[in-house]
Design a protein around this motif. Structure first.
Motif, PDB file in Angstrom:
ATOM      1  N   ILE A   1       0.801  -1.276  -0.116  1.00 35.00           N
ATOM      2  CA  ILE A   1      -0.054   0.050   0.147  1.00 35.00           C
ATOM      3  C   ILE A   1       0.946   1.211  -0.071  1.00 35.00           C
ATOM      4  N   SER A   2       1.850   1.398   1.048  1.00 34.27           N
ATOM      5  CA  SER A   2       2.762   2.534   0.892  1.00 34.27           C
ATOM      6  C   SER A   2       3.605   2.569  -0.197  1.00 34.27           C
ATOM      7  N   ILE A   3       4.128   1.529  -0.785  1.00 33.62           N
ATOM      8  CA  ILE A   3       4.795   1.406  -1.908  1.00 33.62           C
ATOM      9  C   ILE A   3       4.173   2.170  -3.244  1.00 33.62           C
ATOM     10  N   ASN A   4       2.961   1.651  -3.163  1.00 32.69           N
ATOM     11  CA  ASN A   4       2.208   2.049  -4.476  1.00 32.69           C
ATOM     12  C   ASN A   4       1.576   3.622  -4.319  1.00 32.69           C
ATOM     13  N   ARG A   5       1.386   3.943  -2.838  1.00 34.59           N
ATOM     14  CA  ARG A   5       0.810   5.279  -2.632  1.00 34.59           C
ATOM     15  C   ARG A   5       2.326   5.935  -3.260  1.00 34.59           C
ATOM     16  N   ASP A   6       3.333   5.974  -2.823  1.00 35.23           N
ATOM     17  CA  ASP A   6       4.512   6.553  -3.147  1.00 35.23           C
ATOM     18  C   ASP A   6       4.738   6.732  -4.671  1.00 35.23           C
ATOM     19  N   VAL A   7       4.542   5.582  -5.308  1.00 32.01           N
ATOM     20  CA  VAL A   7       4.867   5.524  -6.974  1.00 32.01           C
ATOM     21  C   VAL A   7       3.613   6.726  -7.428  1.00 32.01           C
ATOM     22  N   TRP A   8       2.387   6.565  -6.833  1.00 35.27           N
ATOM     23  CA  TRP A   8       1.404   7.354  -7.470  1.00 35.27           C
ATOM     24  C   TRP A   8       1.481   9.048  -7.072  1.00 35.27           C
ATOM     25  N   GLN A   9       1.872   9.172  -5.833  1.00 31.16           N
ATOM     26  CA  GLN A   9       2.148  10.361  -5.422  1.00 31.16           C
ATOM     27  C   GLN A   9       3.174  11.208  -6.493  1.00 31.16           C
ATOM     28  N   ASN A  10       4.337  10.264  -6.741  1.00 27.22           N
ATOM     29  CA  ASN A  10       5.388  10.726  -7.730  1.00 27.22           C
ATOM     30  C   ASN A  10       5.151  11.146  -9.174  1.00 27.22           C
ATOM     31  N   ASP A  11       3.941  10.359  -9.357  1.00 30.30           N
ATOM     32  CA  ASP A  11       3.742  10.039 -10.901  1.00 30.30           C
ATOM     33  C   ASP A  11       2.502  11.081 -11.338  1.00 30.30           C
ATOM     34  N   ALA A  12       1.877  11.383 -10.329  1.00 33.20           N
ATOM     35  CA  ALA A  12       0.536  11.968 -10.489  1.00 33.20           C
ATOM     36  C   ALA A  12       0.364  13.197 -11.691  1.00 33.20           C
ATOM     37  N   GLU A  13       1.625  13.922 -11.682  1.00 30.07           N
ATOM     38  CA  GLU A  13       1.430  15.050 -12.545  1.00 30.07           C
ATOM     39  C   GLU A  13       1.560  14.443 -14.044  1.00 30.07           C
ATOM     40  N   ASN A  14       2.172  13.463 -14.211  1.00 29.11           N
ATOM     41  CA  ASN A  14       2.065  12.804 -15.444  1.00 29.11           C
ATOM     42  C   ASN A  14       0.679  12.017 -15.869  1.00 29.11           C
ATOM     43  N   TRP A  15      -0.495  12.254 -15.188  1.00 35.61           N
ATOM     44  CA  TRP A  15      -1.635  11.793 -15.621  1.00 35.61           C
ATOM     45  C   TRP A  15      -2.708  12.779 -15.567  1.00 35.61           C
ATOM     46  N   VAL A  16      -2.361  14.192 -15.363  1.00 31.16           N
ATOM     47  CA  VAL A  16      -3.340  15.049 -15.286  1.00 31.16           C
ATOM     48  C   VAL A  16      -3.815  15.389 -16.950  1.00 31.16           C
ATOM     49  N   ALA A  17      -2.867  15.455 -17.832  1.00 30.62           N
ATOM     50  CA  ALA A  17      -3.427  15.593 -19.250  1.00 30.62           C
ATOM     51  C   ALA A  17      -4.635  14.505 -19.606  1.00 30.62           C
TER      52      ALA A  17
END
Ligand code: SAM
Length: 255
Positions: free
Chosen positions: A6-22
């Protein structure tokens, strides 16, 4: 202490979120479509046409476009995601489009939402792949009313076993054992490392649904359309024209 998925995947998505805005902005503005190839809902029929009066929950909503589509169809929607950064995009887009959705920051394996509060639950690449099936499916069961439906879309097991161990694009070669498949750990791969994702063999999916009590009302395998030629995520369209890279399960909690 070793970090849990859960925390591994949360960190991945926290760091990658800006790439999913568009893509989130594009999908909020579009008609419902599914998976990496954007297959239209008019063909796949994952959402009821009319969701008026239905209480719906999205488990792992990301930028929230699926919740937006359900709200547009009349549902009263609750959406949960473990990443505050993904939720920030989802909340902004809901406000900009006037959609009324209850967003919650939390873990789809243990939502804290009340028992039997929902008629419809859905996950597209959210809990469907990032959460442990034996845990999040029981949570979805708990959240649904008798007669309630769960639809989820994620990677087809073939796309996992045909992916080279270094994370390169999948190919028509078996790289992992199918027997005992539980998912894959992408944290240390050479190419495009990410988190930990979950999957099962067909027999194990069926056994789990039966153990929990879900009835299987539909199963679809998704392929790339013939007119697409590119690599999306790590899946070459040419591979996915011959092998399904995604699957959709439709389940029902009996009345
Ligand atoms: C690929 S997005 C899914 C949303 C959207 N349908 C999509 O395909 O872009 C994956 C989302 O799952 C969320 N997620 C991962 N683990 C989760 C968990 N345990 N509970 C809730 N959300 C989780 C991530 O934060 C991320 O926003």
């Amino acid at each position: 202490m070793t970090k849990d998925h859960i925390s591994i995947n949360r960190d991945v998505w926290q760091n990658d979120a800006e790439n999913w805005v568009a893509s989130g902005e594009r999908l909020w503005a579009s008609e419902p479509q599914w998976g990496i190839w954007g297959l239209p809902d008019v063909d796949l029929r994952l959402l009821p046409d009319d969701m008026t009066g239905l209480a719906a929950v999205e488990l792992g909503c990301g930028t929230g476009y699926v919740s937006g589509w359900m709200a547009r169809r009349g549902a009263e929607v609750t959406a949960i995601d473990v990443s505050a950064a993904q939720l920030a995009t989802a909340r902004r887009l809901a406000t900009e489009t006037g959609a009324e959705i209850t967003f919650l920051e939390g873990n789809a394996e243990a939502t804290g939402l009340p028992d039997a509060a929902f008629d419809f639950a859905i996950s597209e690449y959210g809990a469907a792949i990032w959460c442990r099936p034996e845990i999040w499916l029981r949570e979805a069961w708990r959240l649904l009313r008798p007669g309630g439906r769960l639809v989820f879309l994620g990677n087809h097991p073939l796309s996992i076993i045909c992916t080279p161990l270094n994370g390169a694009p999948c190919e028509p070669v078996l790289h992992r054992r199918y027997r005992g498949l539980w998912g894959a750990d992408w944290t240390e791969v050479e190419i495009d490392p990410s988190g930990v994702t979950f999957n099962l063999t067909m027999a194990d999916w069926f056994a789990l649904f039966q153990e929990i009590g879900f009835q299987v009302t539909g199963y679809q395998e998704l392929y790339a359309p013939e007119d697409v030629d590119e690599l999306r995520c790590w899946v070459p369209a040419d591979w996915a024209k011959g092998y399904p890279n995604e699957q959709v399960w439709s389940l029902q909690k009996p009345d």
